[in-house]
Write an enzyme that holds these catalytic residues in place. Sequence first.
Site, short mmCIF file in Angstrom:
data_model
loop_
_atom_site.label_atom_id
_atom_site.label_comp_id
_atom_site.label_asym_id
_atom_site.label_seq_id
_atom_site.Cartn_x
_atom_site.Cartn_y
_atom_site.Cartn_z
CG HIS A 72 -2.07 -0.69 1.15
ND1 HIS A 72 -3.45 -0.42 2.10
CD2 HIS A 72 -2.72 -2.23 0.42
CE1 HIS A 72 -3.81 -1.20 1.33
NE2 HIS A 72 -3.64 -2.53 1.01
N PRO A 293 -4.10 1.16 18.87
CG PRO A 293 -5.65 -0.15 18.35
CD PRO A 293 -5.34 0.38 19.13
CE LYS A 297 4.15 3.92 12.93
NZ LYS A 297 4.57 3.16 11.69
P1 FAD Z 1 2.19 -10.78 22.19
O1 FAD Z 1 1.18 -11.43 20.62
O2 FAD Z 1 0.88 -9.96 23.25
O3 FAD Z 1 2.19 -12.47 22.89
C1 FAD Z 1 3.03 -12.75 24.38
C2 FAD Z 1 2.78 -13.61 24.32
O4 FAD Z 1 3.01 -14.16 25.90
C3 FAD Z 1 1.00 -14.32 24.05
O5 FAD Z 1 1.27 -15.42 23.29
C4 FAD Z 1 0.47 -15.33 25.45
O6 FAD Z 1 0.08 -15.96 25.75
C5 FAD Z 1 1.85 -14.56 26.47
N1 FAD Z 1 2.17 -14.78 27.73
C6 FAD Z 1 1.17 -14.07 28.46
N2 FAD Z 1 1.62 -14.18 29.56
C7 FAD Z 1 2.00 -15.30 29.85
C8 FAD Z 1 2.88 -16.03 30.81
N3 FAD Z 1 2.38 -15.00 31.85
N4 FAD Z 1 3.49 -17.21 30.35
C9 FAD Z 1 3.38 -17.40 29.35
N5 FAD Z 1 3.09 -16.88 27.96
C10 FAD Z 1 2.86 -15.64 28.94
N6 FAD Z 1 0.23 -3.19 15.80
C11 FAD Z 1 0.62 -3.04 14.58
O7 FAD Z 1 2.31 -3.03 14.25
N7 FAD Z 1 0.13 -2.88 13.13
C12 FAD Z 1 -1.70 -3.32 13.64
O8 FAD Z 1 -1.89 -3.25 12.52
C13 FAD Z 1 -1.90 -3.48 14.77
N8 FAD Z 1 -3.19 -3.80 15.08
C14 FAD Z 1 -3.75 -3.75 16.03
C15 FAD Z 1 -4.92 -4.32 15.82
C16 FAD Z 1 -6.06 -4.42 17.06
C17 FAD Z 1 -7.12 -4.41 17.62
C18 FAD Z 1 -5.22 -4.35 18.57
C19 FAD Z 1 -5.43 -5.31 19.54
C20 FAD Z 1 -3.69 -4.83 18.20
C21 FAD Z 1 -2.84 -3.81 17.16
N9 FAD Z 1 -1.38 -4.11 17.11
C22 FAD Z 1 -0.82 -3.84 15.79
C23 FAD Z 1 -0.28 -4.09 17.98
C24 FAD Z 1 0.26 -5.89 17.72
O9 FAD Z 1 -1.29 -6.82 17.69
C25 FAD Z 1 1.00 -5.65 19.45
O10 FAD Z 1 1.66 -5.21 19.51
C26 FAD Z 1 1.83 -7.20 18.93
O11 FAD Z 1 0.84 -8.66 18.92
C27 FAD Z 1 2.83 -7.69 20.02
O12 FAD Z 1 3.22 -8.74 20.09
P2 FAD Z 1 4.09 -9.53 21.92
O13 FAD Z 1 5.24 -10.83 20.87
O14 FAD Z 1 5.33 -8.43 21.67
O15 FAD Z 1 2.79 -9.96 22.71
C1 DHB Z 2 -5.24 -2.94 11.20
C2 DHB Z 2 -5.00 -2.37 12.20
C3 DHB Z 2 -4.57 -0.60 12.83
O1 DHB Z 2 -4.13 -0.10 14.34
C4 DHB Z 2 -4.14 0.16 11.71
O2 DHB Z 2 -4.04 1.71 12.04
C5 DHB Z 2 -4.69 -0.17 9.92
C6 DHB Z 2 -4.43 -1.64 10.29
C7 DHB Z 2 -5.77 -3.90 10.80
O3 DHB Z 2 -5.57 -4.49 11.83
O4 DHB Z 2 -5.43 -4.35 9.55
#
Ligand code: FAD
Ligand code: DHB
Length: 390
Positions: A72, A293, A297
């Site tokens: 995009h 979100p 980022k």
């Molecule tokens: P997580 O994905 O939260 O993974 C953590 C893991 O640790 C999980 O599997 C969990 O089960 C495990 N865990 C938790 N507690 C424990 C414990 N006590 N013991 C063992 N394991 C444990 N980001 C973007 O960059 N672009 C986007 O478009 C975007 N859109 C989003 C839309 C939505 C609706 C949401 C909710 C988030 C969005 N994000 C986006 C953010 C992104 O999803 C997160 O920043 C990302 O998942 C972070 O990854 P992580 O591995 O650090 O944490």
């Molecule tokens: C999506 C999530 C976001 O936070 C965003 O800014 C753009 C797209 C998505 O889940 O597709």
Amino acid sequence: MRTQVAIIGSGPSGLLLGQILSGAGIANVVVDRTRRDHILARVRAGVLEQGTVRVLDQAGLGARLHNEGLIHDGFSLAFDERDHRIDLAGLTGGKHVTVYGQTEITRDLLDARETDGMLSLYDVEDVVPHDFDGERPYVTLIHDGKPLRIDCDFIAGCDGFHGASRRAVPPSAMTCYERIYPFGWLGLLAEVPPVSHELIYANHARGFALCSMRSLSRSRYYVQVPAGEKVEAWSDQRFWDELRARLPRHHAEKVTTGPSFEKSIAPLRSFVAEPMRFGRLFLVGDAAHIVPPTGAKGLNLAVGDVHYLSEGLCEHYREGSEAGLEAYSARALSRVWKAVRFSWWMTTLLHRFPEAGAFETKIQLAELDYLTHSRAAASMLAENYVGLSY
Ligand code: FAD
Ligand code: DHB
């Protein structure tokens, strides 16, 4: 059990760190409290910066991403019954973002880990990191009903906002910064073609809406809902009606509706824990910071953290140098705070705040209008959206 790096959390942070370390010959074990199939069922991020794609490529994870990811080079800001395109490529010297779901990245990472025969333990309980301020840290947990101890050189806390790693740090050793927003995002996934070939971020008197996608036949839509809202209150029909009401008419008329196969509400918060290193424990991704979100980022920041930490760990094992590990927290936080600012700004620009009056609404509209007329203002938005370099 003994390993070099114990990784708590099997989200994108933990799996990607494991993948890079395995590629460098550094032994690691991933533990997660969730079942593998639940991890794969989570629907979250969708937009990847070029830097994120580069790190995934370098880790050998580019094949399906390049095949199925959608490039995009622009998106729309919709407000006041009109629509303005932010030309990402034109404003940033040719940069773009890639639309490829976090669910797919997680699947690619899990498949790669299994192909490489690296150990992961799922559905574990009571994970606790110990003695990370000394030379011999270890992690304890319950696996298959039995206690297990993993001795290691380092612990990577990749366990998200509600994980055990940050909680193991004495509060006096950490400073936390937080803003909780009085609304959440209700997201819906449906097997219908997206309303537009690019994303639409809409500011509307009824609240924010976002039109995104996972493929040319699968749409991801979001609407702002009050904090504490229950997903059960939202039938598919109510969601589609609300989405259409928040878009300019020429888009609303083109929304294709269909049954949802995922619907969930995410609360919005900004949060940063400083520092991100405590002796031999490193916090990575959502364990250390959360952004709302808006602006996409969160996952991109997590990948940036993994990049810095994996560099530090590789330097440590390859050259015996501590420089990268010592610099980890400061390097990561410098990037984190810029994304925290950008996500807060974009959230403030596009959402309706319950306490806001006519004045605040006029200011939002003036700023949106400014973005449509000033190349400097639009460049600030585009530069941050495609991702600051690292
Ligand atoms: P997580 O994905 O939260 O993974 C953590 C893991 O640790 C999980 O599997 C969990 O089960 C495990 N865990 C938790 N507690 C424990 C414990 N006590 N013991 C063992 N394991 C444990 N980001 C973007 O960059 N672009 C986007 O478009 C975007 N859109 C989003 C839309 C939505 C609706 C949401 C909710 C988030 C969005 N994000 C986006 C953010 C992104 O999803 C997160 O920043 C990302 O998942 C972070 O990854 P992580 O591995 O650090 O944490
Ligand atoms: C999506 C999530 C976001 O936070 C965003 O800014 C753009 C797209 C998505 O889940 O597709």
